[in-house]
Design an enzyme around this catalytic site. Structure first.
Site, PDB file in Angstrom:
ATOM      1  N   TYR A 132       0.857  -1.177   0.000  1.00 12.96           N
ATOM      2  CA  TYR A 132       0.000   0.000   0.000  1.00 12.96           C
ATOM      3  C   TYR A 132       0.905   1.242   0.000  1.00 12.96           C
ATOM      4  O   TYR A 132       1.631   1.491   0.951  1.00 12.96           O
ATOM      5  CB  TYR A 132      -0.873  -0.078   1.262  1.00 12.96           C
ATOM      6  CG  TYR A 132      -1.865   1.028   1.523  1.00 12.96           C
ATOM      7  CD1 TYR A 132      -2.157   2.026   0.594  1.00 12.96           C
ATOM      8  CD2 TYR A 132      -2.543   1.072   2.747  1.00 12.96           C
ATOM      9  CE1 TYR A 132      -3.088   3.005   0.879  1.00 12.96           C
ATOM     10  CE2 TYR A 132      -3.478   2.052   3.036  1.00 12.96           C
ATOM     11  CZ  TYR A 132      -3.739   3.018   2.108  1.00 12.96           C
ATOM     12  OH  TYR A 132      -4.658   4.000   2.404  1.00 12.96           O
ATOM     13  N   LYS A 160      -1.652  -1.380  -3.894  1.00 10.11           N
ATOM     14  CA  LYS A 160      -2.623  -0.300  -3.920  1.00 10.11           C
ATOM     15  C   LYS A 160      -1.866   1.013  -3.885  1.00 10.11           C
ATOM     16  O   LYS A 160      -1.097   1.258  -2.958  1.00 10.11           O
ATOM     17  CB  LYS A 160      -3.549  -0.383  -2.705  1.00 10.11           C
ATOM     18  CG  LYS A 160      -4.567   0.733  -2.728  1.00 10.11           C
ATOM     19  CD  LYS A 160      -5.078   1.123  -1.370  1.00 10.11           C
ATOM     20  CE  LYS A 160      -5.814   2.458  -1.515  1.00 10.11           C
ATOM     21  NZ  LYS A 160      -6.307   2.956  -0.236  1.00 10.11           N
TER      22      LYS A 160
END
Lengths: 297, 297, 297, 297
Positions: A132, A160
């Site tokens: 992330y 992400k």
């Protein structure tokens, strides 16, 4: 993992307790929109603001309610290695499908340190991992090169990107083009359409808490390459995002999501410290916007 | 609180265990230098990197070893309100004297939000509070105005500024000039001399882990206004700080402190994730420097 | 070069014309304060905002008025190499004593590029050079190492640091300790006292436009090591600086200096584009402050 | 203004002289690619690094060679109001079609100050104006709101955004949707495709110095909504951009463009101070890349 994975807010009664009826309503509301997964305890989910106890409960209850209808991702980002491992174990026990991991967000690590950290942590986790990138919160960008190396680690399966830098996003996508199974998700919903159009696999878009169908539609239009629809939805998303701009601080964004859901009768808008729910003036703006976009009548 | 309050490192055997013999040696080493207090679980103490369990143990063991010889301050900064309260309770039970609190360091708060946070948290804490300005880690500066208002809160009794901005430090000092009992401490040891000279009360200086007497001498010289001695010590501190510059990442600073203490035979240099102890090349540089400044022969 | 070298503002009637009577009054006002030099066309002098024609005229007229009473330094920083050379030639012809050079401020250079730039430019200039570190405007910091290497270039004789980072300032001073003839001047007047106390040679302090004696006193107190006087003057300087904080933009600083001088009847407060003189509300604040610090009665 | 408007480099023999034969070849090379306009003296054109004399000559010679075949835009950004006006007058006399204006880039202006600056400057210019957002160089972002107000000023007819923030770009586009005649151009060529797809009108893309047809193709594909072609060209652009990444400093970008053109036999690669042409190692990389993308055989 493909499609729309809302970073779900955490409905709270107060600092210590979940709003359980709200949580149920919220999950049903989101799932009804046709989303492809749910992400718990992210930035939008106020993960770092919750006590360990509350995090564990949130994961348990959510998994029970979701009951396998969509994959569940659980944010385990923490400044402590040991706490990330514990939470990942708990998530696995509760039946979650993957964990999401941002760099430790207190003392900033260099790229080599970051890669070692991923290498050390990954083998200790029972669930597959999404990395992330969230530099506005962690102060550290996961470089393209670091992502590429990290993607070689066994159970790291996706990424992400909430960096908001579209040039870098294209670089990430290009770097991972040879690994089509590695999931590439984007954060800012304002860039969701073009990210899928140019090779991304989906979005972790906060607005899908409020109006999941809008983002599912965008995903489908982008996959289909339906330009007219993409443009129309793109403009809707830019009207929709006014909901995030009603307050004056960075926190305005989460406050806007929670306030909207509360106005819509779905769940409490209590915010964990150091924040508070929108007060009268901002709430009035939110209501007016919800009327405008037909989420309230 | 006046004088030198070293932000003590946390000696670790590994990710899960304290180096207890090392902790004892370290505390005796530091206290022998004549310091005026000890600060546990700060940035230098890798507080945010430790599991809750390890934090609790570190506070308990340290308080036992220190046994009231100097006041003990415990860092309770956390992104979770509830965890900060729990740790503060534990610190009180262990006999600590005060807690140290930086802004929550994931989602950045605005100044008004920060002040409310202090107002909400302070009454829930049994121990008096030092606020801690550490913008390089928290992304948030505690403004002069916010400090002034926060200093009106009952059990907020002092401030530690690690911002490194000397103009702002003078502003803080000026703002608090009418409250001489409110402790004003500074972080970067390179600015310690001038901060005391211009009205500050002491320093939370990492180098005092290694050579406490150097900083106690500086404190005494600054209080006495002995300019020649201050200048001499100031230059020593700038040679000393080479110890922090042996690695290439931000973490070089803590690694340098831990490596120095290890070379001096005091405690383990294990670093909590995502960092690791200095390896051969950096360690060689540290050793050479320690010889140069006569901490090794 | 030792002592107080005010970065003189440029009194303007309008975008195209100097306020000549104002310039004369201003120079006499500043020189009467006992300053040790004058610096034209710096940041405070709005150098980059003026047309070439106006810059040339400003240098010529100022040199005529000053008439050798103190050394004159002329800012030649420019994004164009050729323009810097031309202005330096003109300054030499007018009888100026040195030039001041910041890094080109549009496209940021790396440290190696910067050093080459100094090496290429210096031999083309008739006057000795002060380097000027001003990262808030130029986006580039002159590193300690770069300064050390640049100081080996023949006619580079000094350095002005307006970076505001006191740790780095001490590093600069330490790096140049073996060259006592190399002048080390500091920019922010709030750090002037301590900079001289710790080995600096003087200050380029904007407040000396308004109240030169305050800064000359501070210089003398710091050289003499008179701590009580330094502390008293230090506090006066922090009251004085309120004059810079009356507006809401970065430009508030120069506007405050020009407005003060205008209120004191010395010269016009016209600001070159893209700025404008303080309007009524800010001017009222300035007047109130000037009364408070006895510069108006 | 619609389409591809290359920000042309300035071919130089040395610090003081244009490479005139190179300039001619370059203009023919670019025009042969079917571009829709030419932009002189921008960031890529090293505008701020050139002496006034050289800027004037560059405008005159280029206009003569272009001879009306495409519209000519001239960068007049300067820290001095008067110099911007003079250059705009000269551009008008030479037959240029518009000027391009970024915020003054030394002392940063606030948004209100910026708007006043545009209001004051615009009426003094004979040519229509494109505003130019270039925060990495000017330190100032032209806010959406400021653009909207500035677009009401009579002869401001377009906007070039080189901010690289795609969310903000979409906001600009949305804000100007009611003024379809107002030209919206984007800077980073990596975002060119999607910007036109979502409502932009064209691009000021540096790569069009080297391979204009690539960008004209992209423009046409984006206008036609030909997704397959857009994706293919998008990937080509990301291979192409390796040319900008061969050096280690920010200047690597312009050096890469000039070096490529030199390798292709088009013009000199001399760089104005404080930069220098790529040396052997970087030049070798550029040559290898040019072979790879078939611009050299």
């Amino acid at each position: 993992m493909r499609g729309v994975v809302p970073p779900m807010i955490t409905p709270l009664v107060d600092e210590y307790n979940l709003d359980l009826p709200g949580l149920k309503k919220l999950i049903e509301h989101i799932l009804a929109g046709g989303v492809h997964g749910l992400f718990l305890l992210g930035t939008t989910g106020e993960g770092p603001s919750l006590s360990n106890k509350l995090k564990y409960e949130m994961v348990k209850k959510s998994c029970e309610i979701i009951a396998g209808r969509v994959p569940v991702l659980v944010g385990i980002s923490d400044t402590s290695f040991a706490e990330s491992i514990s939470l990942a174990e708990h998530a696995a026990e509760c039946g979650a499908d993957a964990v999401v991991l941002a760099p430790p967000y207190y003392f900033p690590a260099g790229q080599a340190e970051l890669l070692e950290y991923f290498e050390h942590l990954a083998p200790k986790l029972a669930l597959p991992i999404f990395l992330y990138n969230m530099p506005s919160m962690t102060k550290v960008t996961i470089n393209v090169d670091t992502l590429q190396k990290a993607s070689e680690i066994d159970n790291i399966i996706g990424f992400k990107d909430s960096g908001g830098n579209m040039i870098r996003y294209h670089e990430y996508i290009n770097a991972m083009r040879d690994k089509p199974d590695f999931s590439m998700l984007i954060g800012p919903e304002e860039l969701f359409g073009e990210s899928v159009l140019f090779g991304g696999h989906g979005g972790v878009v906060a607005g899908a808490n409020i109006k999941p169908r809008l983002f599912v539609d965008m995903y489908e239009a982008a996959v289909a390459g339906d330009l007219d629809k993409i443009k129309k939805l793109h403009q809707e998303i830019f009207v929709f995002r006014q909901l995030y701009l009603c307050g004056q601080y960075t926190s305005s964004f989460i406050k806007g999501v929670k306030c909207s859901l509360n106005c819509m009768g779905i769940c409490s808008d209590f915010m964990a410290e150091p924040f508070h729910a929108f007060r009268e003036p901002e709430r009035n703006k939110i209501e007016a916007l919800l009327h405008k976009i037909k989420l309230l009548d």
